[in-house]
Design an enzyme around this catalytic site. Sequence first.
Site, PDB file in Angstrom:
ATOM      1  N   ASP A   1       0.809  -1.217   0.000  1.00  0.00           N
ATOM      2  CA  ASP A   1       0.000   0.000   0.000  1.00  0.00           C
ATOM      3  C   ASP A   1       0.848   1.276   0.000  1.00  0.00           C
ATOM      4  O   ASP A   1       0.296   2.385   0.031  1.00  0.00           O
ATOM      5  CB  ASP A   1      -0.982   0.004   1.175  1.00  0.00           C
ATOM      6  CG  ASP A   1      -0.336  -0.242   2.522  1.00  0.00           C
ATOM      7  OD1 ASP A   1       0.528  -1.141   2.622  1.00  0.00           O
ATOM      8  OD2 ASP A   1      -0.694   0.443   3.494  1.00  0.00           O
TER       9      ASP A   1
ATOM     10  N   HIS B   1       7.939  -1.022  12.869  1.00  0.00           N
ATOM     11  CA  HIS B   1       6.928  -1.566  11.978  1.00  0.00           C
ATOM     12  C   HIS B   1       7.317  -3.003  11.635  1.00  0.00           C
ATOM     13  O   HIS B   1       8.393  -3.473  12.011  1.00  0.00           O
ATOM     14  CB  HIS B   1       6.815  -0.683  10.735  1.00  0.00           C
ATOM     15  CG  HIS B   1       5.593  -0.933   9.913  1.00  0.00           C
ATOM     16  ND1 HIS B   1       4.333  -0.998  10.460  1.00  0.00           N
ATOM     17  CD2 HIS B   1       5.428  -1.118   8.572  1.00  0.00           C
ATOM     18  CE1 HIS B   1       3.453  -1.220   9.505  1.00  0.00           C
ATOM     19  NE2 HIS B   1       4.087  -1.313   8.351  1.00  0.00           N
TER      20      HIS B   1
END
Length: 244
Positions: free
Chosen positions: A64, A136
Amino acid sequence: MRVTFLGSGSAMPTGERFQTGILVQEDGRTLLVDCGSGVLHRLQQSGVGYESVSSVLLTHHHLDHVADLLPLMKARWLAGEEHLEVVGPQGTKPLLDDLLDVHEYMQDKLDLQVREVVPGEFSVAGFDVSAYETRHSLPCLAYRFGDLFTFSGDTEAFSGLANFAEGSAILAHDCSFPDDIDVSNHPTPETLGTALAGREIGRVYLTHLYPHTDGRHDEMLESIGAHYDGDVRFASDLKTISID
């Protein structure tokens, strides 16, 4: 400096929010930060256009955030543009090599320059940038443009990143889910407010918004405000901020 949110959504885009892309412009310089699905269309809707984007800076390599890279390359090639620079964390060159292996006909269509960066300082598209490693599920970098603008990329909220952003006129920060969603690798409003508590930041824009946040903006702002008393707003696609 002008900062435009081309995509303020996530891997689950809504009709109003496309995937991640932020346009940074100053004194005739243009830089695209991330290039998720829909960003190519938002570039046209913004009036800037893909012809004006010759440099892309990636925070990380999740789909994304990179899905429109090859569509951007093809559009620039068909428009007669000859060059594209892609800068990102380690692994950016293999990513581009693999994408071009899949779509062989795009090989050698552009003068493609790929550069990998690590936490620290570097320059891209005429901008001096500082990079900071986030938390992350893939290696990811937050980017700071002097005292004007900081983008968190995808990350949990934590004090190190809040320190990195302190003093920025504008901080765009991942706030993917409301508090009742059990999530890792992204913040909730409570964890973000706690991390930002006591920091001096001109304004915070919440981005990378999953559909779970729809209709819950007020409670999310209240949750952040219980810990952080700064100016916090929600980003929206094609929202442009002028920063002096």
